[in-house]
Design a protein around this motif. Structure first.
Motif, PDB file in Angstrom:
ATOM      1  N   VAL A  18      -2.730   2.315   6.115  1.00  0.00           N
ATOM      2  CA  VAL A  18      -2.284   1.526   4.964  1.00  0.00           C
ATOM      3  C   VAL A  18      -2.973   2.077   3.722  1.00  0.00           C
ATOM      4  O   VAL A  18      -4.204   2.196   3.683  1.00  0.00           O
ATOM      5  N   VAL A  19      -2.166   2.428   2.724  1.00  0.00           N
ATOM      6  CA  VAL A  19      -2.729   2.978   1.488  1.00  0.00           C
ATOM      7  C   VAL A  19      -2.988   1.847   0.506  1.00  0.00           C
ATOM      8  O   VAL A  19      -2.072   1.175   0.043  1.00  0.00           O
ATOM      9  N   ASN A  20      -4.242   1.611   0.202  1.00  0.00           N
ATOM     10  CA  ASN A  20      -4.629   0.635  -0.813  1.00  0.00           C
ATOM     11  C   ASN A  20      -5.940   1.093  -1.439  1.00  0.00           C
ATOM     12  O   ASN A  20      -6.478   2.149  -1.072  1.00  0.00           O
ATOM     13  N   SER A  21      -6.453   0.327  -2.372  1.00  0.00           N
ATOM     14  CA  SER A  21      -7.657   0.775  -3.085  1.00  0.00           C
ATOM     15  C   SER A  21      -8.856   0.887  -2.138  1.00  0.00           C
ATOM     16  O   SER A  21      -9.697   1.781  -2.290  1.00  0.00           O
ATOM     17  N   ALA A  22      -8.933   0.000  -1.153  1.00  0.00           N
ATOM     18  CA  ALA A  22     -10.066   0.025  -0.226  1.00  0.00           C
ATOM     19  C   ALA A  22     -10.055   1.289   0.637  1.00  0.00           C
ATOM     20  O   ALA A  22     -11.085   1.958   0.802  1.00  0.00           O
ATOM     21  N   THR A  23      -8.880   1.644   1.195  1.00  0.00           N
ATOM     22  CA  THR A  23      -8.815   2.834   2.052  1.00  0.00           C
ATOM     23  C   THR A  23      -9.006   4.108   1.239  1.00  0.00           C
ATOM     24  O   THR A  23      -9.594   5.087   1.726  1.00  0.00           O
ATOM     25  N   LEU A  24      -8.525   4.113  -0.006  1.00  0.00           N
ATOM     26  CA  LEU A  24      -8.726   5.290  -0.859  1.00  0.00           C
ATOM     27  C   LEU A  24     -10.196   5.440  -1.255  1.00  0.00           C
ATOM     28  O   LEU A  24     -10.726   6.551  -1.290  1.00  0.00           O
ATOM     29  N   CYS A  25     -10.862   4.310  -1.549  1.00  0.00           N
ATOM     30  CA  CYS A  25     -12.298   4.373  -1.864  1.00  0.00           C
ATOM     31  C   CYS A  25     -13.089   4.870  -0.657  1.00  0.00           C
ATOM     32  O   CYS A  25     -14.023   5.663  -0.803  1.00  0.00           O
ATOM     33  N   ASP A  26     -12.710   4.415   0.547  1.00  0.00           N
ATOM     34  CA  ASP A  26     -13.389   4.884   1.753  1.00  0.00           C
ATOM     35  C   ASP A  26     -13.223   6.399   1.912  1.00  0.00           C
ATOM     36  O   ASP A  26     -14.181   7.114   2.250  1.00  0.00           O
TER      37      ASP A  26
END
Length: 219
Positions: A18-26
């Motif tokens: 799932v692409v969201n801000s949390a996964t991108l920050c990780d």
């Protein structure tokens, strides 16, 4: 490798479903980047000191998100007032710069049309994968709006940098005068033929300081 393949490799390597801000920050943290949240007005002392030390105030005032790296730091600055959709879009764009290898030593972000296009295309395929048509349209619109903001901010920054290299700070002259003045000097404030003094004119010695508004200014 084309952009779609790059996006697939990125998602596979970072196990992103799932692409969201949390996964991108990780993913950014795994790549060695630290996320710095800022607002540009009331940042805490550590953030403010870091911005000053890296001389990034112009970017802070004009950008909502940007990546920076040098020999010591790998950072992504993210404006804290963005909502979830906006955070996801701008982080995807910055990941596009990083994944395409645009960041080099002492670099902030891609500053040419090709790099912006590549980062934009990366974000497009990353954000539109496996989503419905209506949501895809909304994301595309958000990307366009944010890219316009990035473009305007970059244009303003480059214009300021160019002006600072050419002109003196707050010194002005007239077409026929032989002195330079502050902008609110009583001798020029109501005149129309007033021009900012260039550094070349200032250093030439052709103009002298006005005795009324800057009597003690060193030449």
């Amino acid at each position: 490798m084309n952009t779609k393949e790059k996006v697939r490799l990125f998602k596979h390597r970072h196990k992103i479903r799932v692409v969201n801000s949390a996964t991108l920050c990780d993913a950014l943290r795994v790549q060695g980047f630290t996320i710095i949240e800022f607002n540009g007005v009331s940042d805490n002392k550590d953030v403010a000191d870091l911005i000053d030390a890296l001389q990034l105030k112009d970017y802070i005032s004009s950008e909502k998100c940007f990546a920076f790296q040098n020999d010591k730091y790998r950072l992504v600055f993210l404006h804290e007032d963005l909502n979830e959709n906006e955070r996801t879009v701008v982080l995807a764009h910055e990941e596009g710069h990083i994944w395409n290898g645009h960041l080099t030593k002492d670099c902030v972000f891609g500053t040419d049309v090709i790099q912006e296009y590549e980062a934009n295309e990366f974000a497009h395929y990353l954000l539109t994968d496996r989503i419905g048509k209506k949501k895809r349209i909304k994301i595309c619109v958000a990307i366009l709006v944010l890219l316009l903001m990035i473009g305007v901010g970059l244009g303003v920054f480059l214009k300021q940098q160019s002006d600072n290299e050419i002109y003196t700070d707050n010194l002005y002259r007239t077409d026929t005068g032989t002195k330079y003045h502050l902008r609110d000097c009583m001798y020029i404030k109501d005149k129309k033929d007033v021009y900012r003094l260039t550094k070349e004119e200032f250093e030439s010695g052709e103009y002298e300081p006005c005795g009324a508004c800057i009597p003690n200014r060193d030449e």
